[in-house]
Design an enzyme around this catalytic site. Structure first.
Site, PDB file in Angstrom:
ATOM      1  N   LYS A 159       0.802  -1.222   0.000  1.00 40.58           N
ATOM      2  CA  LYS A 159       0.000   0.000   0.000  1.00 40.58           C
ATOM      3  C   LYS A 159       0.835   1.273   0.000  1.00 40.58           C
ATOM      4  CE  LYS A 159      -4.350  -1.819   1.550  1.00 40.58           C
ATOM      5  NZ  LYS A 159      -5.531  -1.726   2.353  1.00 40.58           N
ATOM      6  N   LYS A 207      -4.466 -10.031  -6.991  1.00 44.41           N
ATOM      7  CA  LYS A 207      -5.757 -10.285  -6.365  1.00 44.41           C
ATOM      8  C   LYS A 207      -6.775  -9.214  -6.767  1.00 44.41           C
ATOM      9  CE  LYS A 207      -5.544  -7.816  -2.160  1.00 44.41           C
ATOM     10  NZ  LYS A 207      -4.998  -7.450  -0.965  1.00 44.41           N
ATOM     11  N   LYS A 262      -9.986  -2.934  -5.559  1.00 47.91           N
ATOM     12  CA  LYS A 262     -10.395  -1.660  -6.147  1.00 47.91           C
ATOM     13  C   LYS A 262      -9.190  -0.859  -6.593  1.00 47.91           C
ATOM     14  CE  LYS A 262     -14.863  -1.210  -5.056  1.00 47.91           C
ATOM     15  NZ  LYS A 262     -15.082  -0.910  -3.639  1.00 47.91           N
TER      16      LYS A 262
HETATM   17  P1  TYM Z   1     -10.774  -4.799   3.262  1.00 44.01           P
HETATM   18  O1  TYM Z   1     -11.754  -3.705   3.448  1.00 44.01           O
HETATM   19  O2  TYM Z   1      -9.661  -4.599   2.288  1.00 44.01           O
HETATM   20  O3  TYM Z   1     -11.518  -6.132   2.827  1.00 44.01           O
HETATM   21  C1  TYM Z   1     -12.640  -6.657   3.526  1.00 44.01           C
HETATM   22  C2  TYM Z   1     -12.559  -8.183   3.537  1.00 44.01           C
HETATM   23  O4  TYM Z   1     -12.513  -8.707   2.200  1.00 44.01           O
HETATM   24  C3  TYM Z   1     -11.407  -9.602   2.069  1.00 44.01           C
HETATM   25  N1  TYM Z   1     -10.885  -9.509   0.675  1.00 44.01           N
HETATM   26  C4  TYM Z   1     -10.817 -10.545  -0.175  1.00 44.01           C
HETATM   27  N2  TYM Z   1     -11.181 -11.827  -0.063  1.00 44.01           N
HETATM   28  C5  TYM Z   1     -10.992 -12.631  -1.151  1.00 44.01           C
HETATM   29  N3  TYM Z   1     -10.475 -12.196  -2.322  1.00 44.01           N
HETATM   30  C6  TYM Z   1     -10.090 -10.912  -2.490  1.00 44.01           C
HETATM   31  N4  TYM Z   1      -9.593 -10.496  -3.655  1.00 44.01           N
HETATM   32  C7  TYM Z   1     -10.266 -10.007  -1.386  1.00 44.01           C
HETATM   33  N5  TYM Z   1     -10.016  -8.693  -1.206  1.00 44.01           N
HETATM   34  C8  TYM Z   1     -10.397  -8.408   0.061  1.00 44.01           C
HETATM   35  C9  TYM Z   1     -10.400  -9.108   3.074  1.00 44.01           C
HETATM   36  O5  TYM Z   1      -9.488 -10.135   3.421  1.00 44.01           O
HETATM   37  C10 TYM Z   1     -11.288  -8.696   4.229  1.00 44.01           C
HETATM   38  O6  TYM Z   1     -11.610  -9.806   5.036  1.00 44.01           O
HETATM   39  N6  TYM Z   1      -7.781  -4.328   7.264  1.00 44.01           N
HETATM   40  C11 TYM Z   1      -9.059  -4.845   6.802  1.00 44.01           C
HETATM   41  C12 TYM Z   1     -10.257  -4.276   7.554  1.00 44.01           C
HETATM   42  C13 TYM Z   1     -10.217  -4.456   9.022  1.00 44.01           C
HETATM   43  C14 TYM Z   1     -10.429  -5.664   9.745  1.00 44.01           C
HETATM   44  C15 TYM Z   1     -10.327  -5.305  11.108  1.00 44.01           C
HETATM   45  C16 TYM Z   1     -10.701  -6.962   9.356  1.00 44.01           C
HETATM   46  C17 TYM Z   1      -9.992  -3.476   9.931  1.00 44.01           C
HETATM   47  N7  TYM Z   1     -10.073  -3.978  11.192  1.00 44.01           N
HETATM   48  C18 TYM Z   1     -10.470  -6.262  12.108  1.00 44.01           C
HETATM   49  C19 TYM Z   1     -10.830  -7.929  10.365  1.00 44.01           C
HETATM   50  C20 TYM Z   1     -10.729  -7.564  11.717  1.00 44.01           C
HETATM   51  C21 TYM Z   1      -9.242  -4.468   5.336  1.00 44.01           C
HETATM   52  O7  TYM Z   1      -8.690  -3.494   4.868  1.00 44.01           O
HETATM   53  O8  TYM Z   1     -10.170  -5.230   4.667  1.00 44.01           O
END
Ligand code: TYM
Length: 328
Positions: free
Chosen positions: A111, A191, A194
């Protein structure tokens, strides 16, 4: 009852990677767990975002979550910044987090790459994520594969807190199922996300025509002969087909098309048509629910109630943390 926590960033509509990798598990876990689900706006400001757009995006994400099946009567759903205990705990946990561990986070490397301004918040982001989870003394965290390293760190942070201040936090387990790493259709070596650009993801709420176009232009290969290994693009299409048909309860088309593939006679246009039809059969009801929910105009009230419930747990746990750490 086991407590579950997970979060998602309010960056426009969720994509089908988010849905298959995480959100559908969030929904399923509601059946027999105490679930806490959070729209993580504090995380979103680690990079530059427009404040007005962010406020709206958080509410929209809450509507998207409900459309996907999150039930705010059964689960606690709220916007992170409505519960400021998340940031208070993040500071305390930052003091039991190793700088070296943070430097090893691959998401930070990804990132921050190519950015002119890299905020300290982007670097300490995993501490806030650990705080999100530990604040509710969570046992299970449904996430996609890209979050597993952050979960490992959360476990280390919990251990270090417990050994320095006394046993308090359970070590949270990641819950990772099928579809935990959906790849981009335009470039199946990265992967789905967005940030890679419009062509690289399919939005859960995206217009049908636009989804069709993206599936039709998905990268495959020039056609394989029998017995050759599946290329990443074709594998991604099969994965989306399999996940969709499993949710619909009839996977026979997957076996048929796989047999054609094995025999070296699969027409990729057939595969793409099947992906489109079955994926839309999953998404259409979600999109319809989303339109109803937006019209009901109740999201602020629902989120305020969610935040109130979350705060009851958060206040109690932060009071105990303060006591253990000798604060105040
Ligand atoms: P975020 O917002 O990027 O994504 C949300 C969830 O979607 C999953 N994900 C995917 N799964 C499969 N294939 C993909 N291409 C893909 N892209 C995203 C992510 O693994 C996630 O589960 N840091 C986290 C948000 C967060 C969080 C937390 C999660 C903040 N605090 C506490 C769990 C517990 C994030 O940016 O997810």
């Amino acid at each position: 009852m086991t407590r579950i926590f997970s979060g998602i960033q309010p960056t426009g509509t969720p994509h089908i990677g988010n849905y298959f990798g995480a959100l559908r598990n969030w929904v399923a876990l509601q059946e027999d767990h105490e679930c806490v689900y959070c729209v993580v706006d504090y995380h979103a400001i680690t990079i530059e975002v427009d404040p007005t757009a962010l406020r709206q995006a958080s509410r929209n994400m809450a509507l998207d979550l409900m459309a996907c099946g999150i039930d705010p009567q059964r689960s606690i759903m709220f916007i992170q910044s409505a519960v400021p205990e998340h940031t208070e705990l993040a500071w305390i946990l930052g003091c039991v987090t190793s700088y070296g561990d943070l430097t090893r986070m691959t998401q930070f490397k990804d990132k921050s790459a190519g950015r002119k301004f890299i905020s300290a918040g982007l670097f300490t982001y995993p501490i806030l994520q650990a705080a999100d989870i530990l604040l509710y003394r969570t046992q299970g965290v449904p996430v996609g594969e890209d979050q597993v390293q952050h979960l490992e760190l959360s476990r280390r942070i919990a251990r270090r807190f417990n050994s320095r201040f006394g046993e308090f936090f359970p070590e949270p387990d990641p819950i990772v199922g099928k579809g935990a790493r959906i790849m981009s259709l335009a470039d199946p070596t990265i992967k789905m996300s967005k940030s890679a650009g419009e062509a690289h993801y399919i939005g859960v709420m995206e217009d049908e025509k636009s989804i069709q176009k993206k599936i039709r232009s998905a990268v495959t290969d020039t056609g394989l002969t029998a017995g050759e290994e599946m290329s990443p693009g074709v594998a991604t299409l099969f994965e989306i087909l399999e996940l969709s048909t499993e949710m619909l309860g009839d996977t026979s088309i997957v076996s048929e098309l796989k047999a054609d593939f094995g025999a070296g006679k699969l027409m990729y246009s057939h595969l793409k048509d099947a992906v489109f039809e079955n994926l839309m059969a999953v998404l259409r009801p979600i999109q319809a629910r989303r339109a109803e929910l937006a019209a009901s105009g109740k999201v602020d009230e629902i989120l305020a109630q969610g935040a109130e419930k979350a705060r009851v747990i958060a206040r109690e746990n932060i009071a105990k943390v303060r006591e253990l750490a000798g604060l105040g």
